[in-house]
Design an enzyme around this catalytic site. Structure first.
Site, PDB file in Angstrom:
ATOM      1  N   ARG A  62       0.849  -1.208   0.000  1.00  0.00           N
ATOM      2  CA  ARG A  62       0.000   0.000   0.000  1.00  0.00           C
ATOM      3  C   ARG A  62       0.875   1.244   0.000  1.00  0.00           C
ATOM      4  O   ARG A  62       0.570   2.243  -0.639  1.00  0.00           O
ATOM      5  CB  ARG A  62      -0.970  -0.004   1.193  1.00  0.00           C
ATOM      6  CG  ARG A  62      -1.767   1.297   1.303  1.00  0.00           C
ATOM      7  CD  ARG A  62      -3.107   1.183   2.023  1.00  0.00           C
ATOM      8  NE  ARG A  62      -3.126   0.284   3.151  1.00  0.00           N
ATOM      9  CZ  ARG A  62      -2.564   0.516   4.340  1.00  0.00           C
ATOM     10  NH1 ARG A  62      -1.923   1.650   4.555  1.00  0.00           N
ATOM     11  NH2 ARG A  62      -2.637  -0.379   5.301  1.00  0.00           N
ATOM     12  N   ASP A 186      -5.223  19.261 -14.691  1.00  0.00           N
ATOM     13  CA  ASP A 186      -5.558  17.917 -15.172  1.00  0.00           C
ATOM     14  C   ASP A 186      -5.105  17.865 -16.632  1.00  0.00           C
ATOM     15  O   ASP A 186      -5.687  18.503 -17.496  1.00  0.00           O
ATOM     16  CB  ASP A 186      -7.072  17.694 -15.034  1.00  0.00           C
ATOM     17  CG  ASP A 186      -7.506  16.298 -15.469  1.00  0.00           C
ATOM     18  OD1 ASP A 186      -6.819  15.698 -16.318  1.00  0.00           O
ATOM     19  OD2 ASP A 186      -8.554  15.821 -14.982  1.00  0.00           O
ATOM     20  N   LYS A 211      -6.664   6.983 -19.750  1.00  0.00           N
ATOM     21  CA  LYS A 211      -6.918   7.513 -21.077  1.00  0.00           C
ATOM     22  C   LYS A 211      -5.662   7.389 -21.953  1.00  0.00           C
ATOM     23  O   LYS A 211      -5.254   6.286 -22.247  1.00  0.00           O
ATOM     24  CB  LYS A 211      -7.429   8.951 -20.961  1.00  0.00           C
ATOM     25  CG  LYS A 211      -8.487   9.148 -19.851  1.00  0.00           C
ATOM     26  CD  LYS A 211      -9.793   8.425 -20.108  1.00  0.00           C
ATOM     27  CE  LYS A 211     -10.726   8.389 -18.905  1.00  0.00           C
ATOM     28  NZ  LYS A 211     -11.036   9.690 -18.299  1.00  0.00           N
TER      29      LYS A 211
END
Ligand SMILES: *Cc1c(COP(=O)(O)O)cnc(C)c1O
Length: 400
Positions: A62, A186, A211
């Site tokens: 993690r 972004d 993407k």
């Protein structure tokens, strides 16, 4: 440097390889123990300690994992930042960034941004005491006018989703830095191959790596890049503390997808240019939004801050009644929600990506029942256009 003269180079490396080279080889180029050219998938949740108070550098996945670490170093180089952090999705990355702020803080946000980001801010962070102003950030004057005493950050997408408005990254950086706040960009739509927000003054850049970066419509991932030591400590703690980290296999898929980023982006761009020009002449189409048009109102700005235009196009149909027929009759182009993959996708923002945005706001941003978004893939451009032509032919004429 020889080669494609408008490619950006990774100044943190010696020699400063171009982004296309960094993407192919990754940060470490090969695994030192075996020489493996493809970074191994370290599918291990935990790591043995050699002795008390000793560590190999990896303790528990993690917090850190070698496959994820390679992805984080690679995206940091490509985005010209010092630090990279990988999350289970773009939304996981965005949520981590917003936790850098405190209840009571105000952020200025692009009004036509990804619907999921709107939902995250409005549905959750607003309830926790954060406030947001949704602004057409393509005008720096409107950004300036939205400043409040408690404004601590600006969060933009450029080009915006789906209206392809371009925001001046350097201009926004200057406005928010005057008051010691953070500019977050972004960069999903352009990828580091075409735009590097940190070089233009942004403090943090982030990606839905789902993407263009991963690029094959086969995995979800989110990435953050920045260069500030003070932010790094906090972001690492958020990443490890909340646990929305990217797993080893998805890290590897993202790394593998990124190897061909440069080739794919060139092809996406070329195909989109051809499709955008074809759409402009299509009788069922009213307006086409594409940053690569030389008469796009912000063509000069996008040419100064970006090196290309990706594969994203949106357009208004002349009649909303064409929408169902178009979506039903595309065959090669898939009617699906997402973008940036090798397959061409058509999206109806009203019911898909921007469904979470309230009607009045959605309409004011331009997202209505006539708006379509196209993510142009890397197929043969003639086949993509042929598919659109056949689908439009079945829509009939206006009012017909
Ligand atoms: C898809 C997308 C996101 C969200 O990323 P996920 O990987 O789907 O969580 C954020 N921003 C933009 C611009 C996107 O297109």
């Amino acid at each position: 440097m020889e080669g494609k003269d408008n490619e950006s180079h990774c100044k943190r490396q010696n020699p400063p390889y171009a982004v296309s080279t960094v993407m192919v080889h990754g940060a470490s180029r090969f695994e030192p123990r075996t020489g493996a050219v493809s970074v191994p998938i370290y599918q291990s949740s935990t790591f043995r300690h050699p002795a008390l108070n000793e560590t190999t550098g990896y303790d528990y996945s993690r917090g850190t994992n070698p496959t994820r670490a390679e992805l984080e170093r690679t995206i940091a180089l490509a985005e010209h930042g010092k630090y990279g952090l990988a999350f289970a999705s773009g939304m996981g990355a965005i949520s981590a960034v917003i936790k850098l702020f405190k209840p009571g803080d105000h952020l200025i946000v692009s009004e036509d941004l990804y619907g999921g980001t709107y939902r995250l801010f409005d549905e959750f962070y607003r309830a926790y005491g954060f406030s947001f102003s949704w602004v057409d950030t393509s005008s720096v004057n409107l950004v300036e006018a939205a400043l409040k005493p408690e404004t601590k950050g600006i969060f933009i997408e450029t080009p915006s989703n789906p209206m392809m408005k371009v925001t001046d990254i350097g201009g926004c950086a200057e406005i928010i830095h005057r008051r010691g706040g953070l500019l977050i960009v972004d960069n999903t739509f352009l990828s580091p191959y075409f735009q590097n927000p940190l070089d233009l003054g942004a403090d943090i850049t982030l990606h839905s790596a789902t993407k263009y970066l991963a690029g094959h419509n086969d995995t979800l991932a989110g990435l953050i890049v920045h260069s500030q030591d003070a932010l790094e400590e906090r972001l690492r703690l958020i990443q490890k503390g909340e646990g929305a980290t990217l797993g080893p296999f998805d890290s590897w898929l993202t790394l593998r997808g990124m190897k061909t980023l440069a080739l794919r982006m060139e092809r996406h761009q070329e195909n989109a240019r051809l499709v955008a020009h074809w759409l402009r002449k299509c009788p069922q189409v009213e307006t086409v939004f594409y940053t690569g048009f030389e008469d796009h109102s912000q063509y000069t700005l996008s040419s100064t801050q970006a090196r290309g235009h990706s594969g994203m196009i949106s357009f208004y149909l002349k009649d909303a009644a064409f929408a169902p027929a178009l979506l039903k009759n595309v065959s090669l182009i898939l009617f699906a929600e997402s973008l940036g993959g090798v397959e061409s996708l058509i999206t109806y923002p009203l019911v898909q990506t921007h469904n979470a945005i309230p009607e009045a706001m959605r309409l004011s941003a331009g997202v209505d029942d006539r708006l379509m978004r196209l993510s142009v893939g890397i197929e043969d451009a003639g086949d993509i256009i042929g598919d659109l032509e056949a689908a439009f032919a079945r829509c009939g004429k206006r009012g017909g």
